[in-house]
Scaffold this motif. Sequence first.
Motif, PDB file in Angstrom:
ATOM      1  N   ALA A  30       0.812  -1.258   0.079  1.00  0.00           N
ATOM      2  CA  ALA A  30      -0.113  -0.093  -0.020  1.00  0.00           C
ATOM      3  C   ALA A  30       0.831   1.167   0.027  1.00  0.00           C
ATOM      4  O   ALA A  30       0.270   2.356  -0.369  1.00  0.00           O
ATOM      5  CB  ALA A  30      -0.906   0.111   1.211  1.00  0.00           C
ATOM      6  N   LEU A  31       2.018   1.161   0.292  1.00  0.00           N
ATOM      7  CA  LEU A  31       3.029   2.340   0.268  1.00  0.00           C
ATOM      8  C   LEU A  31       3.256   2.802  -1.134  1.00  0.00           C
ATOM      9  O   LEU A  31       3.724   4.017  -1.292  1.00  0.00           O
ATOM     10  CB  LEU A  31       4.190   1.852   0.964  1.00  0.00           C
ATOM     11  N   ARG A  32       2.892   1.879  -2.031  1.00  0.00           N
ATOM     12  CA  ARG A  32       3.494   2.046  -3.307  1.00  0.00           C
ATOM     13  C   ARG A  32       1.974   2.773  -4.137  1.00  0.00           C
ATOM     14  O   ARG A  32       2.275   3.186  -5.280  1.00  0.00           O
ATOM     15  CB  ARG A  32       3.577   0.933  -4.084  1.00  0.00           C
ATOM     16  N   ALA A  33       0.855   2.866  -3.418  1.00  0.00           N
ATOM     17  CA  ALA A  33      -0.167   3.362  -3.947  1.00  0.00           C
ATOM     18  C   ALA A  33      -0.228   4.832  -4.043  1.00  0.00           C
ATOM     19  O   ALA A  33       0.816   5.353  -3.350  1.00  0.00           O
ATOM     20  CB  ALA A  33      -1.398   2.747  -3.234  1.00  0.00           C
ATOM     21  N   LEU A  37      -1.396  13.497  -2.783  1.00  0.00           N
ATOM     22  CA  LEU A  37      -0.650  14.276  -3.483  1.00  0.00           C
ATOM     23  C   LEU A  37      -0.445  14.156  -4.841  1.00  0.00           C
ATOM     24  O   LEU A  37       0.293  13.108  -5.117  1.00  0.00           O
ATOM     25  CB  LEU A  37       0.593  14.809  -2.917  1.00  0.00           C
ATOM     26  N   PRO A  38      -0.682  15.048  -5.794  1.00  0.00           N
ATOM     27  CA  PRO A  38      -0.497  14.704  -7.295  1.00  0.00           C
ATOM     28  C   PRO A  38       0.771  13.915  -7.924  1.00  0.00           C
ATOM     29  O   PRO A  38       1.772  14.867  -7.226  1.00  0.00           O
ATOM     30  CB  PRO A  38      -0.924  15.989  -8.226  1.00  0.00           C
ATOM     31  N   GLY A  39       1.165  12.945  -8.213  1.00  0.00           N
ATOM     32  CA  GLY A  39       2.180  12.682  -8.862  1.00  0.00           C
ATOM     33  C   GLY A  39       3.082  11.827  -7.585  1.00  0.00           C
ATOM     34  O   GLY A  39       4.187  11.444  -7.812  1.00  0.00           O
ATOM     35  N   TRP A  40       2.752  11.769  -6.649  1.00  0.00           N
ATOM     36  CA  TRP A  40       3.148  11.214  -5.418  1.00  0.00           C
ATOM     37  C   TRP A  40       2.757  10.039  -4.787  1.00  0.00           C
ATOM     38  O   TRP A  40       1.450   9.848  -4.561  1.00  0.00           O
ATOM     39  CB  TRP A  40       3.490  12.215  -4.205  1.00  0.00           C
ATOM     40  N   SER A  41       3.582   8.863  -4.612  1.00  0.00           N
ATOM     41  CA  SER A  41       2.924   7.814  -3.956  1.00  0.00           C
ATOM     42  C   SER A  41       3.051   8.199  -2.610  1.00  0.00           C
ATOM     43  O   SER A  41       3.558   8.667  -1.973  1.00  0.00           O
ATOM     44  CB  SER A  41       3.775   6.613  -4.249  1.00  0.00           C
ATOM     45  N   ASP A  81      16.234  13.867  -3.299  1.00  0.00           N
ATOM     46  CA  ASP A  81      16.212  13.052  -2.094  1.00  0.00           C
ATOM     47  C   ASP A  81      14.965  12.395  -1.794  1.00  0.00           C
ATOM     48  O   ASP A  81      14.786  11.109  -1.507  1.00  0.00           O
ATOM     49  CB  ASP A  81      16.545  13.704  -0.744  1.00  0.00           C
ATOM     50  N   ILE A  82      13.958  13.082  -2.164  1.00  0.00           N
ATOM     51  CA  ILE A  82      12.529  12.402  -2.073  1.00  0.00           C
ATOM     52  C   ILE A  82      12.287  11.263  -3.022  1.00  0.00           C
ATOM     53  O   ILE A  82      11.886  10.390  -2.805  1.00  0.00           O
ATOM     54  CB  ILE A  82      11.473  13.447  -2.198  1.00  0.00           C
ATOM     55  N   ALA A  83      12.884  11.706  -4.362  1.00  0.00           N
ATOM     56  CA  ALA A  83      12.758  10.617  -5.368  1.00  0.00           C
ATOM     57  C   ALA A  83      13.446   9.044  -4.993  1.00  0.00           C
ATOM     58  O   ALA A  83      13.017   8.087  -5.077  1.00  0.00           O
ATOM     59  CB  ALA A  83      13.089  11.052  -6.682  1.00  0.00           C
ATOM     60  N   ALA A  84      14.644   9.508  -4.433  1.00  0.00           N
ATOM     61  CA  ALA A  84      15.416   8.155  -4.132  1.00  0.00           C
ATOM     62  C   ALA A  84      14.963   7.577  -2.966  1.00  0.00           C
ATOM     63  O   ALA A  84      14.590   6.343  -2.879  1.00  0.00           O
ATOM     64  CB  ALA A  84      16.884   8.773  -3.494  1.00  0.00           C
ATOM     65  N   SER A  85      14.186   8.324  -1.849  1.00  0.00           N
ATOM     66  CA  SER A  85      13.519   7.655  -0.773  1.00  0.00           C
ATOM     67  C   SER A  85      12.448   6.914  -0.847  1.00  0.00           C
ATOM     68  O   SER A  85      12.235   5.864  -0.537  1.00  0.00           O
ATOM     69  CB  SER A  85      13.275   8.721   0.501  1.00  0.00           C
ATOM     70  N   ALA A  86      11.480   7.462  -2.186  1.00  0.00           N
ATOM     71  CA  ALA A  86      10.351   6.689  -2.594  1.00  0.00           C
ATOM     72  C   ALA A  86      10.598   5.434  -2.844  1.00  0.00           C
ATOM     73  O   ALA A  86       9.631   4.421  -3.085  1.00  0.00           O
ATOM     74  CB  ALA A  86       9.528   7.542  -3.613  1.00  0.00           C
ATOM     75  N   ALA A  87      11.669   4.967  -3.500  1.00  0.00           N
ATOM     76  CA  ALA A  87      12.087   3.753  -3.943  1.00  0.00           C
ATOM     77  C   ALA A  87      12.681   2.844  -3.046  1.00  0.00           C
ATOM     78  O   ALA A  87      12.966   1.648  -3.164  1.00  0.00           O
ATOM     79  CB  ALA A  87      13.204   3.938  -5.091  1.00  0.00           C
ATOM     80  N   ASP A 147      -2.369  13.554   3.887  1.00  0.00           N
ATOM     81  CA  ASP A 147      -1.783  13.261   2.418  1.00  0.00           C
ATOM     82  C   ASP A 147      -1.727  11.863   2.141  1.00  0.00           C
ATOM     83  O   ASP A 147      -1.713  11.343   0.920  1.00  0.00           O
ATOM     84  CB  ASP A 147      -0.486  14.011   2.145  1.00  0.00           C
ATOM     85  N   LEU A 148      -1.514  10.798   3.205  1.00  0.00           N
ATOM     86  CA  LEU A 148      -1.425   9.471   2.943  1.00  0.00           C
ATOM     87  C   LEU A 148      -2.720   8.874   2.432  1.00  0.00           C
ATOM     88  O   LEU A 148      -2.511   7.899   1.771  1.00  0.00           O
ATOM     89  CB  LEU A 148      -1.013   9.019   4.471  1.00  0.00           C
TER      90      LEU A 148
END
Length: 238
Positions: A30-33, A37-41, A81-87, A147-148
Amino acid sequence: MRRDVSATLPWMGAGTEFLVQLVDALPDDALRAPSGLPGWSRAHVVGHVARNAEALARLAHWARTGVETPMYAGPGQRDADIAASAAYPADRLRRELSTTADALDVALAALDDTTWRAQVRSAQGRDIPATEIPWMRVREVWLHAVDLASGAGVADLPPGVVDTLLDDVAAALSAAPDCPSATLAATDRARTWALGPGEAAVQVHGPAASLLGWLTGRSDGGALTALDGDLPTPPRWI
């Protein structure tokens, strides 16, 4: 402006606990859903909050030592940093959400009456006293819990957080050149907020949390009533 840290620090702690509980209740997939926020998982949201704790801890270090330590090394660091953390794997995301919050608590606990008054600089380039740091974190943990998109709403925020956010957001939006004029009347408070320049063209009535959700783009204003006109469209908030 100097914030009252005797209020903001407890709000910060409660918001962190609330957010961590929401994240822990989500299955890993569910963390990948998508988040709210637009464009953010949801992983983007969690990663951002963890990295934000690190950035604010750098400001606390600056306040304590006098050594200039910006929130970010450059304009692209935050987004990278946000993009890297999301992975990151789910277990790392959960762990860093908690450990970075704990480290920020330690950094803020090291401040005293003198260093709380020290001037640091926000990511937007504003000079601010260190007393602003806990409030900046309050906004992050409570609004990003909403926002979650996992069941929490603006109505879950403590009343003091709602009111202080309404103070800040209404003032910030009123400075925008395209801000409409309105009076925001909370039906569960004995007070109003002014939005926009000049005399208000419309009165917007509703619960304070609903007013805040609408102003911050986290609700469509369906719970609000506009008198003497249509519900205006506020400018985009950060």
